[in-house]
Write a protein that holds these residues in place. Structure first.
Motif, PDB file in Angstrom:
ATOM      1  N   ILE A  47       0.806  -0.829   0.214  1.00 45.62           N
ATOM      2  CA  ILE A  47      -0.021   0.286   0.093  1.00 45.62           C
ATOM      3  C   ILE A  47       1.056   1.272   0.503  1.00 45.62           C
ATOM      4  N   ASN A  48       1.990   0.951   1.056  1.00 47.78           N
ATOM      5  CA  ASN A  48       2.965   2.080   0.725  1.00 47.78           C
ATOM      6  C   ASN A  48       3.446   2.793  -0.055  1.00 47.78           C
ATOM      7  N   LEU A  49       3.828   1.554  -1.272  1.00 46.78           N
ATOM      8  CA  LEU A  49       4.405   1.709  -2.633  1.00 46.78           C
ATOM      9  C   LEU A  49       3.025   2.513  -3.758  1.00 46.78           C
ATOM     10  N   LYS A  50       1.682   2.066  -3.486  1.00 46.87           N
ATOM     11  CA  LYS A  50       0.983   2.558  -4.667  1.00 46.87           C
ATOM     12  C   LYS A  50       0.926   4.077  -4.076  1.00 46.87           C
ATOM     13  N   VAL A  51       0.448   4.303  -2.673  1.00 39.72           N
ATOM     14  CA  VAL A  51       0.151   5.300  -2.066  1.00 39.72           C
ATOM     15  C   VAL A  51       1.570   6.894  -2.815  1.00 39.72           C
ATOM     16  N   GLU A  52       2.064   5.820  -2.369  1.00 38.26           N
ATOM     17  CA  GLU A  52       4.101   6.855  -3.257  1.00 38.26           C
ATOM     18  C   GLU A  52       3.619   6.879  -4.512  1.00 38.26           C
ATOM     19  N   ALA A  53       3.376   6.245  -5.388  1.00 36.38           N
ATOM     20  CA  ALA A  53       2.915   6.256  -6.928  1.00 36.38           C
ATOM     21  C   ALA A  53       1.552   7.034  -7.748  1.00 36.38           C
ATOM     22  N   SER A  54       0.979   7.119  -6.109  1.00 33.79           N
ATOM     23  CA  SER A  54      -0.986   8.369  -6.020  1.00 33.79           C
ATOM     24  C   SER A  54      -0.169   9.314  -6.382  1.00 33.79           C
ATOM     25  N   GLN A  55       0.932   9.735  -4.927  1.00 26.20           N
ATOM     26  CA  GLN A  55       1.334  11.123  -4.812  1.00 26.20           C
ATOM     27  C   GLN A  55       2.211  11.481  -5.597  1.00 26.20           C
ATOM     28  N   GLN A  56       3.238  10.245  -6.175  1.00 28.45           N
ATOM     29  CA  GLN A  56       4.006  11.207  -7.504  1.00 28.45           C
ATOM     30  C   GLN A  56       3.177  11.500  -9.142  1.00 28.45           C
ATOM     31  N   GLU A  92      -0.146  12.904  -8.755  1.00 25.58           N
ATOM     32  CA  GLU A  92      -0.428  13.694  -8.411  1.00 25.58           C
ATOM     33  C   GLU A  92       0.505  14.971  -8.550  1.00 25.58           C
ATOM     34  N   GLY A  93       1.463  14.915  -8.065  1.00 28.43           N
ATOM     35  CA  GLY A  93       2.427  16.187  -8.987  1.00 28.43           C
ATOM     36  C   GLY A  93       2.607  15.872  -9.807  1.00 28.43           C
ATOM     37  N   VAL A  94       3.069  15.182 -10.517  1.00 26.38           N
ATOM     38  CA  VAL A  94       3.319  15.369 -11.787  1.00 26.38           C
ATOM     39  C   VAL A  94       2.800  16.246 -12.936  1.00 26.38           C
ATOM     40  N   THR A  95       1.478  15.538 -12.503  1.00 24.58           N
ATOM     41  CA  THR A  95      -0.234  16.707 -13.366  1.00 24.58           C
ATOM     42  C   THR A  95      -0.262  17.557 -12.500  1.00 24.58           C
ATOM     43  N   ASN A  96      -0.173  17.909 -11.168  1.00 26.24           N
ATOM     44  CA  ASN A  96      -0.424  19.408 -11.312  1.00 26.24           C
ATOM     45  C   ASN A  96       0.637  20.452 -11.877  1.00 26.24           C
ATOM     46  N   SER A  97       1.900  19.579 -12.159  1.00 32.78           N
ATOM     47  CA  SER A  97       3.630  20.523 -12.778  1.00 32.78           C
ATOM     48  C   SER A  97       2.313  20.610 -14.161  1.00 32.78           C
ATOM     49  N   PHE A  98       1.924  20.321 -14.365  1.00 36.41           N
ATOM     50  CA  PHE A  98       1.407  19.991 -15.792  1.00 36.41           C
ATOM     51  C   PHE A  98       1.080  20.774 -15.750  1.00 36.41           C
ATOM     52  N   LEU A  99      -0.256  20.395 -15.508  1.00 36.65           N
ATOM     53  CA  LEU A  99      -0.999  21.898 -15.366  1.00 36.65           C
ATOM     54  C   LEU A  99      -1.281  23.709 -15.075  1.00 36.65           C
ATOM     55  N   LEU A 140       0.062   1.928   8.544  1.00 39.65           N
ATOM     56  CA  LEU A 140       0.104   2.823   8.062  1.00 39.65           C
ATOM     57  C   LEU A 140       0.058   3.908   8.618  1.00 39.65           C
ATOM     58  N   SER A 141      -0.445   4.489   9.474  1.00 37.69           N
ATOM     59  CA  SER A 141      -0.010   5.675  10.275  1.00 37.69           C
ATOM     60  C   SER A 141       2.050   6.175  10.727  1.00 37.69           C
ATOM     61  N   ARG A 142       2.463   5.064  10.380  1.00 39.21           N
ATOM     62  CA  ARG A 142       3.758   4.501  10.643  1.00 39.21           C
ATOM     63  C   ARG A 142       4.979   4.855   9.669  1.00 39.21           C
ATOM     64  N   TRP A 143       4.214   5.261   9.042  1.00 38.79           N
ATOM     65  CA  TRP A 143       4.966   5.505   7.361  1.00 38.79           C
ATOM     66  C   TRP A 143       5.473   6.900   6.978  1.00 38.79           C
ATOM     67  N   ASP A 144       6.414   7.423   6.969  1.00 40.83           N
ATOM     68  CA  ASP A 144       6.638   8.897   6.775  1.00 40.83           C
ATOM     69  C   ASP A 144       5.992   9.745   5.873  1.00 40.83           C
ATOM     70  N   ASN A 145       5.721   9.205   4.661  1.00 43.24           N
ATOM     71  CA  ASN A 145       4.672   9.484   3.908  1.00 43.24           C
ATOM     72  C   ASN A 145       3.480  10.140   3.902  1.00 43.24           C
ATOM     73  N   HIS A 146       2.427   9.143   5.046  1.00 45.99           N
ATOM     74  CA  HIS A 146       1.592   8.759   5.443  1.00 45.99           C
ATOM     75  C   HIS A 146       0.496   8.875   6.388  1.00 45.99           C
ATOM     76  N   LYS A 147       1.265   9.783   7.309  1.00 44.17           N
ATOM     77  CA  LYS A 147       1.281   9.869   9.187  1.00 44.17           C
ATOM     78  C   LYS A 147      -0.561   9.978   9.697  1.00 44.17           C
ATOM     79  N   LYS A 148      -0.864  10.401   8.620  1.00 37.96           N
ATOM     80  CA  LYS A 148      -2.442  10.940   8.829  1.00 37.96           C
ATOM     81  C   LYS A 148      -2.970   9.687   8.028  1.00 37.96           C
ATOM     82  N   VAL A 149      -3.725   9.230   8.926  1.00 37.79           N
ATOM     83  CA  VAL A 149      -5.183   7.710   8.559  1.00 37.79           C
ATOM     84  C   VAL A 149      -5.910   8.039   9.084  1.00 37.79           C
ATOM     85  N   GLY A 150      -6.939   8.029   8.327  1.00 40.34           N
ATOM     86  CA  GLY A 150      -8.210   7.920   8.578  1.00 40.34           C
ATOM     87  C   GLY A 150      -8.834   6.856   8.948  1.00 40.34           C
ATOM     88  N   LEU A 151     -10.232   6.480  10.096  1.00 35.96           N
ATOM     89  CA  LEU A 151     -11.113   5.182   9.584  1.00 35.96           C
ATOM     90  C   LEU A 151     -12.379   5.412   9.546  1.00 35.96           C
TER      91      LEU A 151
END
Length: 307
Positions: free
Chosen positions: A57-66, A68-75, A107-118
């Motif tokens: 999941i961490n790898l997928k979140v990281e890829a999703s964040q990247q 999103e960043g690429v898309t925002n940079s393009f726009l 999941l809340s103990r990974w540095d790039n997604h510390k805020k995890v809601g349920l």
């Protein structure tokens, strides 16, 4: 039903190797505090099953964040923070709530997604008064007993990055939606949405809850085992939570053990087993990951969808 032919199958040992040195940042005391009633789960289970899953999941979140960043940079656009949403489905008494809380903690103990809601979808059930007026109390938990439109609106707000979105809460004591309490979801990095019917589709709706999921998990087990766990949980609750006079099920505290087993079996067969067969189990094939439990609650197999 619906064999998992488009999944890669992992036995426990092979799946555990995919942990790849992911550290265990969970104590035995924490695990004890988050597991459900009659739910057997050990730190070994966390290490061998949940740590590889959180790494994926961490790898997928990281890829999703990247992405999103690429898309925002393009726009040339400064976007709102958009949560990564995980859905967890499965039968009553199969251990969804424990799985969701374990994943939230890890999941809340990974540095790039510390805020995890349920959020659990129980809060989106119609109030008992509404169910009674509609003649649906005996079908509580079936798709028609949920305010699906309200749930979808909640998902739309969260996925659009809106701050402080309110989710209704449910009391398992009174067996009803709480009128005066809500949970506020304020732009988490990850939001876990747990409920028996979260992977459900319907011809009466053009948008589904699962449309908002980035990742989905189905907790699976043999129906005979789930029935056994349900009855065991009922007997435990009869001696604990049902003793509270405020409990909706307080009426069952005077039953003998044999009578309680019969009552739990009747409820299982008339409501939960039927809902599982008709509505929940058919959604299993829509999950990205299926975790298959054995009779001792231990995960025996993990299935990862190929496409």
């Amino acid at each position: 039903m619906y064999p998992l032919t488009n999944y890669i199958e992992f036995n426990r040992e092979k799946w555990a190797t995919l942990r790849n040195k992911t550290p265990l940042l969970l104590s035995a005391e924490e695990l004890e505090s988050i597991k459900g009633i009659n739910e057997e789960i050990s730190l070994r289970e966390v290490e061998e099953i949940y740590l590889p899953l959180t790494r994926l999941i961490n790898l997928k979140v990281e890829a999703s964040q990247q992405l999103e960043g690429v898309t925002n940079s393009f726009l040339d656009y400064k976007a709102k923070k958009i949560p990564y949403i995980i859905g967890i489905a499965g039968s009553v008494a199969v251990g969804k709530s424990t799985a969701a809380r374990v994943l939230q903690t890890l999941l809340s103990r990974w540095d790039n997604h510390k805020k995890v809601g349920l959020v659990t979808t129980d809060g989106f059930l119609y109030p008992n008064a509404t169910l009674e007026s509609k003649g649906l109390m005996s079908r509580k938990g079936f798709p028609e007993s949920y305010d699906t439109q309200k749930l979808i609106q909640f998902m739309m707000k969260v996925k659009s990055g809106k701050p402080k979105v309110e989710a209704p809460l449910y009391s398992h004591l009174t067996y009803d939606v709480l009128n005066d309490k809500v949970e506020v979801i304020d732009r988490p990095d990850i939001l876990i949405v747990e409920g028996i019917n979260v992977l459900q589709v319907s011809k009466s709706h053009s948008v589904f809850v699962s449309d908002f999921f980035d990742f989905s998990i189905y907790i699976d087990a043999d129906v005979r085992n789930i029935k056994k766990w349900y009855i065991e949980r009922f007997l435990t609750l009869q001696k604990t939570a049902f003793q509270n006079p405020m409990s909706y099920f307080h009426r069952y505290t005077s039953l003998t053990k044999e009578e309680a087993v019969r009552k739990a079996t009747d409820i299982w067969e008339e409501i939960n087993a039927k809902n599982l067969r008709e509505n929940i189990l058919p959604t299993r094939r829509r999950a990205k990951v299926v975790l298959k439990k054995g009779q001792d609650h231990l995960m025996e197999k993990v299935y990862l969808k190929k496409f």
